[in-house]
Write a protein that holds these residues in place. Structure first.
Motif, PDB file in Angstrom:
ATOM      1  N   ASP A   1      44.095  36.075  42.327  1.00 37.23           N
ATOM      2  CA  ASP A   1      43.442  35.497  43.370  1.00 37.23           C
ATOM      3  C   ASP A   1      41.616  35.898  43.699  1.00 37.23           C
ATOM      4  O   ASP A   1      41.178  35.442  44.402  1.00 37.23           O
ATOM      5  N   ALA A   2      42.953  36.742  45.237  1.00 35.14           N
ATOM      6  CA  ALA A   2      42.700  37.749  45.903  1.00 35.14           C
ATOM      7  C   ALA A   2      41.165  38.219  45.089  1.00 35.14           C
ATOM      8  O   ALA A   2      40.241  38.908  46.262  1.00 35.14           O
ATOM      9  N   ALA A   3      41.531  38.693  43.863  1.00 33.87           N
ATOM     10  CA  ALA A   3      40.037  39.337  43.518  1.00 33.87           C
ATOM     11  C   ALA A   3      39.057  38.235  42.622  1.00 33.87           C
ATOM     12  O   ALA A   3      37.518  38.775  42.291  1.00 33.87           O
ATOM     13  N   GLY A   4      39.106  36.512  42.879  1.00 33.18           N
ATOM     14  CA  GLY A   4      38.219  35.665  43.061  1.00 33.18           C
ATOM     15  C   GLY A   4      37.936  35.704  41.092  1.00 33.18           C
ATOM     16  O   GLY A   4      36.182  34.961  41.050  1.00 33.18           O
ATOM     17  N   VAL A   5      38.598  35.593  40.970  1.00 32.94           N
ATOM     18  CA  VAL A   5      38.966  36.095  39.111  1.00 32.94           C
ATOM     19  C   VAL A   5      40.241  35.060  38.706  1.00 32.94           C
ATOM     20  O   VAL A   5      40.885  34.457  39.711  1.00 32.94           O
ATOM     21  N   ALA A   6      40.117  34.220  37.389  1.00 31.34           N
ATOM     22  CA  ALA A   6      41.369  33.586  37.117  1.00 31.34           C
ATOM     23  C   ALA A   6      42.404  34.496  36.410  1.00 31.34           C
ATOM     24  O   ALA A   6      42.301  35.443  36.054  1.00 31.34           O
ATOM     25  N   THR A   7      43.422  34.100  36.200  1.00 29.78           N
ATOM     26  CA  THR A   7      44.340  34.520  36.041  1.00 29.78           C
ATOM     27  C   THR A   7      44.070  34.858  34.551  1.00 29.78           C
ATOM     28  O   THR A   7      44.891  35.842  34.323  1.00 29.78           O
ATOM     29  N   SER A   8      43.531  34.344  33.718  1.00 26.99           N
ATOM     30  CA  SER A   8      43.621  34.321  32.231  1.00 26.99           C
ATOM     31  C   SER A   8      42.031  36.086  32.282  1.00 26.99           C
ATOM     32  O   SER A   8      42.863  36.603  31.190  1.00 26.99           O
ATOM     33  N   THR A   9      41.366  35.521  32.585  1.00 26.41           N
ATOM     34  CA  THR A   9      40.632  36.724  33.166  1.00 26.41           C
ATOM     35  C   THR A   9      41.083  38.036  33.350  1.00 26.41           C
ATOM     36  O   THR A   9      41.139  39.035  32.659  1.00 26.41           O
TER      37      THR A   9
ATOM     38  N   ASN B   1      41.716  45.377  27.912  1.00 26.75           N
ATOM     39  CA  ASN B   1      41.201  45.528  27.415  1.00 26.75           C
ATOM     40  C   ASN B   1      40.339  44.594  26.477  1.00 26.75           C
ATOM     41  O   ASN B   1      39.870  45.227  25.830  1.00 26.75           O
ATOM     42  N   GLU B   2      39.929  43.186  26.842  1.00 29.92           N
ATOM     43  CA  GLU B   2      39.432  42.239  25.934  1.00 29.92           C
ATOM     44  C   GLU B   2      38.404  41.111  26.461  1.00 29.92           C
ATOM     45  O   GLU B   2      37.502  41.546  25.940  1.00 29.92           O
ATOM     46  N   ASN B   3      37.959  42.227  27.971  1.00 33.63           N
ATOM     47  CA  ASN B   3      36.781  41.707  28.669  1.00 33.63           C
ATOM     48  C   ASN B   3      36.851  42.716  30.086  1.00 33.63           C
ATOM     49  O   ASN B   3      37.703  43.987  30.259  1.00 33.63           O
ATOM     50  N   VAL B   4      35.456  43.321  30.159  1.00 37.95           N
ATOM     51  CA  VAL B   4      35.203  44.717  31.281  1.00 37.95           C
ATOM     52  C   VAL B   4      34.782  43.570  32.385  1.00 37.95           C
ATOM     53  O   VAL B   4      34.377  43.585  32.374  1.00 37.95           O
ATOM     54  N   PRO B   5      35.849  44.630  33.529  1.00 34.48           N
ATOM     55  CA  PRO B   5      35.025  44.188  34.811  1.00 34.48           C
ATOM     56  C   PRO B   5      33.632  44.663  35.260  1.00 34.48           C
ATOM     57  O   PRO B   5      32.981  45.363  34.470  1.00 34.48           O
ATOM     58  N   GLY B   6      33.236  43.440  35.756  1.00 33.30           N
ATOM     59  CA  GLY B   6      31.288  44.085  36.869  1.00 33.30           C
ATOM     60  C   GLY B   6      31.663  44.220  37.379  1.00 33.30           C
ATOM     61  O   GLY B   6      33.076  44.601  38.327  1.00 33.30           O
ATOM     62  N   SER B   7      30.938  45.168  38.361  1.00 36.04           N
ATOM     63  CA  SER B   7      30.935  45.764  40.019  1.00 36.04           C
ATOM     64  C   SER B   7      31.451  44.624  40.851  1.00 36.04           C
ATOM     65  O   SER B   7      31.666  44.962  41.517  1.00 36.04           O
ATOM     66  N   ASP B   8      31.074  43.663  40.828  1.00 34.75           N
ATOM     67  CA  ASP B   8      31.634  42.472  41.701  1.00 34.75           C
ATOM     68  C   ASP B   8      33.161  42.735  42.424  1.00 34.75           C
ATOM     69  O   ASP B   8      33.385  42.766  43.131  1.00 34.75           O
ATOM     70  N   TYR B   9      33.195  42.055  41.187  1.00 38.54           N
ATOM     71  CA  TYR B   9      34.566  42.852  41.162  1.00 38.54           C
ATOM     72  C   TYR B   9      35.260  43.635  41.471  1.00 38.54           C
ATOM     73  O   TYR B   9      36.466  43.960  41.968  1.00 38.54           O
ATOM     74  N   TYR B  10      35.099  44.757  40.927  1.00 39.18           N
ATOM     75  CA  TYR B  10      35.346  46.279  41.584  1.00 39.18           C
ATOM     76  C   TYR B  10      34.989  46.176  43.071  1.00 39.18           C
ATOM     77  O   TYR B  10      36.156  46.953  43.383  1.00 39.18           O
ATOM     78  N   ASN B  11      34.450  45.977  43.522  1.00 38.70           N
ATOM     79  CA  ASN B  11      34.047  45.692  45.190  1.00 38.70           C
ATOM     80  C   ASN B  11      34.984  44.984  45.523  1.00 38.70           C
ATOM     81  O   ASN B  11      35.695  45.478  47.185  1.00 38.70           O
ATOM     82  N   ARG B  12      35.695  43.262  45.248  1.00 34.41           N
ATOM     83  CA  ARG B  12      36.315  42.714  45.414  1.00 34.41           C
ATOM     84  C   ARG B  12      37.967  43.583  45.927  1.00 34.41           C
ATOM     85  O   ARG B  12      38.491  44.002  46.798  1.00 34.41           O
TER      86      ARG B  12
ATOM     87  N   LEU C   1      29.434  46.204  57.991  1.00 32.48           N
ATOM     88  CA  LEU C   1      28.759  44.945  57.694  1.00 32.48           C
ATOM     89  C   LEU C   1      29.461  44.810  55.536  1.00 32.48           C
ATOM     90  O   LEU C   1      29.323  44.233  55.127  1.00 32.48           O
ATOM     91  N   ILE C   2      29.627  46.214  55.235  1.00 29.71           N
ATOM     92  CA  ILE C   2      29.569  46.545  53.692  1.00 29.71           C
ATOM     93  C   ILE C   2      31.038  46.075  53.356  1.00 29.71           C
ATOM     94  O   ILE C   2      31.774  44.835  52.263  1.00 29.71           O
ATOM     95  N   ASP C   3      31.791  46.251  54.171  1.00 29.00           N
ATOM     96  CA  ASP C   3      33.186  46.031  54.429  1.00 29.00           C
ATOM     97  C   ASP C   3      33.480  44.132  54.262  1.00 29.00           C
ATOM     98  O   ASP C   3      34.057  42.930  53.369  1.00 29.00           O
ATOM     99  N   ASP C   4      32.901  43.426  55.642  1.00 28.55           N
ATOM    100  CA  ASP C   4      32.743  42.166  55.785  1.00 28.55           C
ATOM    101  C   ASP C   4      32.143  41.311  54.328  1.00 28.55           C
ATOM    102  O   ASP C   4      32.071  40.367  54.055  1.00 28.55           O
ATOM    103  N   TYR C   5      30.813  42.183  53.702  1.00 26.28           N
ATOM    104  CA  TYR C   5      29.873  40.977  52.627  1.00 26.28           C
ATOM    105  C   TYR C   5      31.256  41.259  51.261  1.00 26.28           C
ATOM    106  O   TYR C   5      31.286  40.296  50.697  1.00 26.28           O
ATOM    107  N   GLN C   6      31.657  42.796  51.432  1.00 25.94           N
ATOM    108  CA  GLN C   6      32.945  42.591  50.020  1.00 25.94           C
ATOM    109  C   GLN C   6      33.639  41.259  50.022  1.00 25.94           C
ATOM    110  O   GLN C   6      34.009  41.095  48.859  1.00 25.94           O
ATOM    111  N   LEU C   7      34.187  41.134  50.911  1.00 27.83           N
ATOM    112  CA  LEU C   7      35.270  39.798  51.558  1.00 27.83           C
ATOM    113  C   LEU C   7      34.459  38.650  51.169  1.00 27.83           C
ATOM    114  O   LEU C   7      35.141  37.355  51.027  1.00 27.83           O
ATOM    115  N   CYS C   8      33.635  38.247  51.237  1.00 28.05           N
ATOM    116  CA  CYS C   8      33.163  36.689  51.167  1.00 28.05           C
ATOM    117  C   CYS C   8      32.559  36.594  49.755  1.00 28.05           C
ATOM    118  O   CYS C   8      32.321  36.912  48.920  1.00 28.05           O
ATOM    119  N   PRO C   9      32.537  35.261  49.425  1.00 31.23           N
ATOM    120  CA  PRO C   9      32.902  34.692  48.235  1.00 31.23           C
ATOM    121  C   PRO C   9      30.999  34.842  47.275  1.00 31.23           C
ATOM    122  O   PRO C   9      31.036  35.294  48.147  1.00 31.23           O
TER     123      PRO C   9
END
Length: 125
Positions: free
Chosen positions: A24-32, A39-50, A86-94
């Motif tokens: 939830d905090a990372a903005g993805v589904a629990t299944s994701t 290791n079935e899927n690879v996270p993207g940069s937006d996920y790592y930022n969050r 600014l970067i921190d605020d951006y990363q918290l945005c949906p």
């Protein structure tokens, strides 16, 4: 912990999150989140930022190495406090808000570049 998924799970556990709350905090589904950790899927940069805003050690997750204090301090010093905020605020945005902000920044920069170019052309004529 040899794989990205194992290190990701280790970070989640270290930070005290359940799979659902971390997802939830990372903005993805629990299944994701579960697929990332297995290791079935690879996270993207937006996920790592969050997840970095949650305190996850991204360098450790991705490389399996701890980032030393000197490297971390140099990286942090690259940005002024205003830019870091600014970067921190951006990363918290949906995601949708991040997309809108990137679009706004690009159009504003393009407009500014064009204005500078037009001004410089006027000096040459």
């Amino acid at each position: 912990m040899n794989s990205v998924g194992e290190r990701l799970k280790g970070e989640r556990v270290r930070l005290g999150y359940s799979v659902r709350k971390f997802a939830d905090a990372a903005g993805v589904a629990t299944s994701t989140q579960t697929r990332y950790e297995s290791n079935e899927n690879v996270p993207g940069s937006d996920y790592y930022n969050r997840i970095s805003t949650l305190g996850a050690e991204i360098f450790w997750i991705m490389r399996g190495e701890k980032e030393d204090d000197e490297v971390r301090d140099k990286r942090a010093a690259m940005y002024s406090p205003d830019v870091r905020a600014l970067i921190d605020d951006y990363q918290l945005c949906p995601e949708a808000v991040q997309t809108a902000l990137r679009t706004l920044a690009k159009h504003t920069a393009d407009f500014r570049r064009q204005a500078i170019e037009n001004f410089n052309k006027g000096d040459k004529e």
